[in-house]
Design an enzyme around this catalytic site. Sequence first.
Site, short mmCIF file in Angstrom:
data_model
loop_
_atom_site.label_atom_id
_atom_site.label_comp_id
_atom_site.label_asym_id
_atom_site.label_seq_id
_atom_site.Cartn_x
_atom_site.Cartn_y
_atom_site.Cartn_z
N TYR A 87 -13.58 19.43 -16.99
CA TYR A 87 -14.09 18.08 -16.79
C TYR A 87 -15.19 18.07 -15.73
O TYR A 87 -14.95 18.44 -14.58
CB TYR A 87 -12.93 17.15 -16.39
CG TYR A 87 -13.35 15.71 -16.32
CD1 TYR A 87 -13.84 15.06 -17.44
CD2 TYR A 87 -13.27 15.00 -15.12
CE1 TYR A 87 -14.23 13.74 -17.38
CE2 TYR A 87 -13.65 13.68 -15.06
CZ TYR A 87 -14.13 13.06 -16.18
OH TYR A 87 -14.53 11.75 -16.13
N ASP A 138 -4.88 20.70 -14.93
CA ASP A 138 -5.29 19.42 -15.50
C ASP A 138 -4.72 19.36 -16.92
O ASP A 138 -5.15 20.09 -17.81
CB ASP A 138 -6.82 19.29 -15.51
CG ASP A 138 -7.27 17.88 -15.90
OD1 ASP A 138 -6.59 17.25 -16.74
OD2 ASP A 138 -8.31 17.42 -15.40
N ARG A 194 0.83 -1.22 0.00
CA ARG A 194 0.00 0.00 0.00
C ARG A 194 0.86 1.27 0.00
O ARG A 194 0.41 2.35 -0.35
CB ARG A 194 -0.97 0.00 1.19
CG ARG A 194 -1.87 1.23 1.25
CD ARG A 194 -3.18 1.04 2.03
NE ARG A 194 -3.03 0.21 3.20
CZ ARG A 194 -2.39 0.57 4.33
NH1 ARG A 194 -1.86 1.77 4.41
NH2 ARG A 194 -2.31 -0.26 5.33
N LYS A 249 -6.43 8.42 -20.77
CA LYS A 249 -6.54 8.97 -22.11
C LYS A 249 -5.24 8.69 -22.87
O LYS A 249 -4.86 7.54 -23.01
CB LYS A 249 -6.89 10.46 -22.02
CG LYS A 249 -8.00 10.78 -20.99
CD LYS A 249 -9.35 10.23 -21.35
CE LYS A 249 -10.35 10.22 -20.20
NZ LYS A 249 -10.48 11.41 -19.39
C1 LIG Z 1 -11.16 11.68 -18.10
C2 LIG Z 1 -10.71 12.95 -17.41
C3 LIG Z 1 -10.57 13.00 -16.03
C4 LIG Z 1 -10.92 11.83 -15.14
O1 LIG Z 1 -10.10 10.74 -15.34
P1 LIG Z 1 -10.53 9.21 -15.07
O2 LIG Z 1 -9.28 8.50 -15.41
O3 LIG Z 1 -11.69 8.91 -15.95
O4 LIG Z 1 -10.90 9.11 -13.63
C5 LIG Z 1 -10.10 14.19 -15.48
N1 LIG Z 1 -9.84 15.27 -16.22
C6 LIG Z 1 -9.98 15.26 -17.56
C7 LIG Z 1 -9.67 16.49 -18.35
C8 LIG Z 1 -10.43 14.11 -18.18
O5 LIG Z 1 -10.59 14.11 -19.51
#
Ligand SMILES: *Cc1c(COP(=O)(O)O)cnc(C)c1O
Length: 355
Positions: A95, A159, A43, A184
């Site tokens: 998001y 982000d 962990r 992504k």
């Molecule tokens: C998809 C996404 C998230 C969240 O990510 P997950 O891996 O689906 O939890 C956060 N910020 C942006 C800009 C995203 O496209």
Amino acid sequence: MNNSYGDGTRVVHSVSGGPGEPFGAQPVFASVYHLGGQDTYGRSSNPTWRALESALGSLEGGECVIFPSGMAAISTLLRTLLSTGDTLMLPSDGYFVARRFASEMDINLVEVPTAGPYPSFDGVRLVLLETPSNPGLDVCDIATLAEAAHAAGALVAVDNTTATPLGQRPLELGADIVVSSDTKAVAGHSDVLFGHLTAASPDLATSFRNARALNGAIPGPFETWLALRGLGTLDLRLERQAKNAAALYELLSGRVAGLRWPGDPADPAHLLAAQQMRRFNGVLTFELESEEAVEAFLRKSRLVSAATSFGGLHSSADRRAQWGDPVPEGLVRFSAGCEDTHDLVKDVSQALGLD
Ligand SMILES: *Cc1c(COP(=O)(O)O)cnc(C)c1O
């Protein structure tokens, strides 16, 4: 790593082992270790985590802490840095799950569109930026906003999911923290959820690492290895995706409403994007006249799949209004994949009836 190397060299060697080691780190599944080495309990630490954290940290110029999803990274960021009554500034067009999570915390929210105008940062504890924003692809000036936010005593997180670690280095532009959904483009093969935070300050990274060990929501070694394996080809994939996006922009220009791709000189965000981004990616946005028009497009296309993610090998399109994004019914976020440009352009053209 030598910073004069190109992206391909840097990303390939960021995920490689040294002499006598495998070319890529292998997944280590241990929950418990014989005491005496670096690792004690799964962990808190894991050698596969360290391999990916070192790769992402070297690409982004900071100390990386990985998480089992982008939202796990975002929720840890917000829970670690914000206490009851604190103020968070966040994008109104970013998001939507991040906004939803923040709205359930006992904090004050100031929502600002990515393109601005930005209000005063006085009294704000954390500014979360998202650039290019998802799904609208607006861009904000990280360096200028970070300077103003810091002058008011706020921390700045960016982000960087849409941009990717190769496309933008927010820490070099003055941000304190990068947050990313590696589900992504970083992992890139639509087979794993993943996320990370990279902090400029080792102290901030330590607090994120401690939060991960305490809350216990940790990335699995196999998933970590998948993300690491995907990362090695990020340069190659981005190159094809951006080439495909540029060709689609050219095809769609003047023929669909609300076409956005910051990589094209005609895009309103291009000047700023070209200044602070290192390269562009495969994500475009445009509007068709209705929900039905989007459905017809997806039905007629043979190469574009309906899917609510982006940055993967396969081209996909998502009608964002169906998920509650405050956008027009026919707005499509299009993720150009790694198909041959000629095939993709031809397919999209026939599916939209542009032939
Ligand atoms: C998809 C996404 C998230 C969240 O990510 P997950 O891996 O689906 O939890 C956060 N910020 C942006 C800009 C995203 O496209």
